[in-house]
Design an enzyme around this catalytic site. Structure first.
Site, mmCIF file in Angstrom:
data_model
loop_
_atom_site.group_PDB
_atom_site.id
_atom_site.type_symbol
_atom_site.label_atom_id
_atom_site.label_comp_id
_atom_site.label_asym_id
_atom_site.label_seq_id
_atom_site.Cartn_x
_atom_site.Cartn_y
_atom_site.Cartn_z
ATOM 1 N N HIS A 1 -6.154 -7.520 -0.105
ATOM 2 C CA HIS A 1 -6.276 -6.092 -0.422
ATOM 3 C C HIS A 1 -5.548 -5.784 -1.730
ATOM 4 O O HIS A 1 -4.473 -6.337 -1.984
ATOM 5 C CB HIS A 1 -5.674 -5.252 0.711
ATOM 6 C CG HIS A 1 -6.318 -5.499 2.037
ATOM 7 N ND1 HIS A 1 -5.789 -6.368 2.976
ATOM 8 C CD2 HIS A 1 -7.465 -5.015 2.562
ATOM 9 C CE1 HIS A 1 -6.586 -6.384 4.035
ATOM 10 N NE2 HIS A 1 -7.603 -5.578 3.820
ATOM 11 N N ASP B 1 -2.566 -11.061 -1.883
ATOM 12 C CA ASP B 1 -3.141 -10.508 -0.653
ATOM 13 C C ASP B 1 -4.603 -10.110 -0.929
ATOM 14 O O ASP B 1 -4.939 -9.750 -2.059
ATOM 15 C CB ASP B 1 -2.321 -9.279 -0.264
ATOM 16 C CG ASP B 1 -2.588 -8.772 1.136
ATOM 17 O OD1 ASP B 1 -1.775 -9.067 2.033
ATOM 18 O OD2 ASP B 1 -3.607 -8.059 1.328
ATOM 19 N N HIS C 1 0.815 -1.227 0.000
ATOM 20 C CA HIS C 1 0.000 0.000 0.000
ATOM 21 C C HIS C 1 0.847 1.274 0.000
ATOM 22 O O HIS C 1 0.293 2.372 -0.051
ATOM 23 C CB HIS C 1 -0.941 0.026 1.212
ATOM 24 C CG HIS C 1 -1.924 -1.104 1.226
ATOM 25 N ND1 HIS C 1 -2.792 -1.341 0.189
ATOM 26 C CD2 HIS C 1 -2.148 -2.092 2.142
ATOM 27 C CE1 HIS C 1 -3.523 -2.412 0.472
ATOM 28 N NE2 HIS C 1 -3.151 -2.891 1.635
HETATM 29 ZN ZN LIG Z 1 -3.925 -7.345 3.064
#
Ligand SMILES: [Zn+2]
Length: 344
Positions: free
Chosen positions: A161, A159, A122
């Site tokens: 996300h 993952d 991220h």
């Molecule tokens: Zn994650």
């Protein structure tokens, strides 16, 4: 084949507080479980060093690196979901150094290497959230690009996300094929990773996003993986594969709503390892997210079983899809958007 894992006791200082979903001592618990199950002995253990500021600056803006350093001196917040405890600059630099060290070992005779504290997808160049400080994936890519003159990098980010930071960094770079499977951003942080986002400028086709509807189970996830990932990998012919193997896709994970089971991780890891063997013979595994303290350790263990093709993996009952038609439809949409670039 020789395999390596990097580990440092200070990894367990990547702790964002007792009320925070991130489990601070997960690296230690992972290592203990792997040892107990006798798979750790298949990996040579190396102690990583911190990434230097020059390393961080290969990807991040100077003002961002300064900002994290200042926060780390006083303690504070990087973003609403990401507290910055005192000393986090050093710990996040160590996690990054771990991915770089594991990456480097692939050029010292090791075919598979693992960083249990890696995959901070991220983090963008100048901002971050989602428990991430520095994008160790991109920093490792830039380090290896410079040092070993690599030309084609493949990221397989599983993952739950979407890897929005990595996508921001590489959306217009066709030397990095960034493939992300994740829960649909309309129902989960960070909200990005739409199926029609496939790259920019001359790098169209080099960003691949498969957003699964909430309630997708392991069987159809695995089927989608087999339809998309092996053909693209074989056509792209990477010099290295970076596998962000987050297990927050597990049905017991408190942060998300996919329903993968333990055995899914075994099959995924086995498949990725097979693709590495077929193409570049260089696989860097970054263990990524996982927020159920019991399920994540077992899921990571199954990833190791997959990497080793060790049949002694854990199994549980499969969970059927909440909406199987929607899953099929999304996979078809992705194939449609990619049809000019990859034969699928
Ligand atoms: Zn994650």
């Amino acid at each position: 084949m020789k395999r390596a894992i990097v580990y440092h006791e200070d990894y367990n200082k990547y702790d964002l507080g007792t009320d925070h979903p991130l489990i601070g001592d997960k690296p230690k618990n992972t290592m203990s479980f792997l040892k107990e199950k006798s798979v750790l002995s298949e990996f040579q253990i190396f102690t990583p060093k911190k990434a230097t500021e020059a390393d961080l600056l290969k990807v991040h803006d100077p003002s961002y690196v300064e900002h994290v350093k200042k926060l780390s001196q006083t303690g504070g917040w990087l973003s609403e979901d990401t507290p910055a405890p005192k000393g986090i600059f050093e710990v996040a630099s160590l996690a990054t150094g771990g991915s770089m060290c594991a990456g480097e070992k692939l050029f010292e005779g090791y075919g598979v290497t693992v960083n249990p504290l890696g995959g901070f997808h991220h983090a963008s160049k100048g901002h971050s959230s989602g428990f991430c400080f520095f994008n160790d994936i991109a920093i490792t890519i830039e380090y290896l690009r410079q040092k070993h003159k690599l030309k084609r990098f493949m990221i397989i980010d599983l993952d739950v996300h979407h890897g929005n930071g990595t996508q921001d960094i590489y959306i217009d770079d066709k030397t990095v094929l960034n493939l992300s499977f994740h829960q649909d951003g309309r129902t989960l942080y960070p909200g990005t990773g739409r199926v029609e986002t496939i790259g920019r400028d001359d790098a169209v086709g080099y960003t691949v996003n498969l957003p699964f509807p909430a309630g997708t189970g392991g069987a159809s996830y695995l089927k989608a993986f087999e339809e998309i990932v092996p053909p693209i990998t074989r056509q792209f012919k990477p010099d290295i594969i970076l596998y962000q193997s987050g297990v927050d896709t597990h049905h017991a994970d408190p942060l998300a709503d996919l329903n993968l089971t333990y055995q899914t991780y075994y099959h995924l890891a086995k498949s990725v390892a097979g693709l590495s063997q077929e193409t570049c013979r260089k696989l860097l595994v970054l263990l990524g997210g996982g927020y159920n303290s019991v399920a994540c350790i077992k899921s990571y263990y199954n990833i190791f079983c997959g990497l080793l093709e060790n049949d002694d993996f854990l199994e549980e009952e499969e969970i059927p899809d909440t909406d199987p038609e929607k899953v099929k439809h999304t996979v078809q949409q992705l194939k449609h958007y990619l049809s000019d670039y990859w034969s699928l």
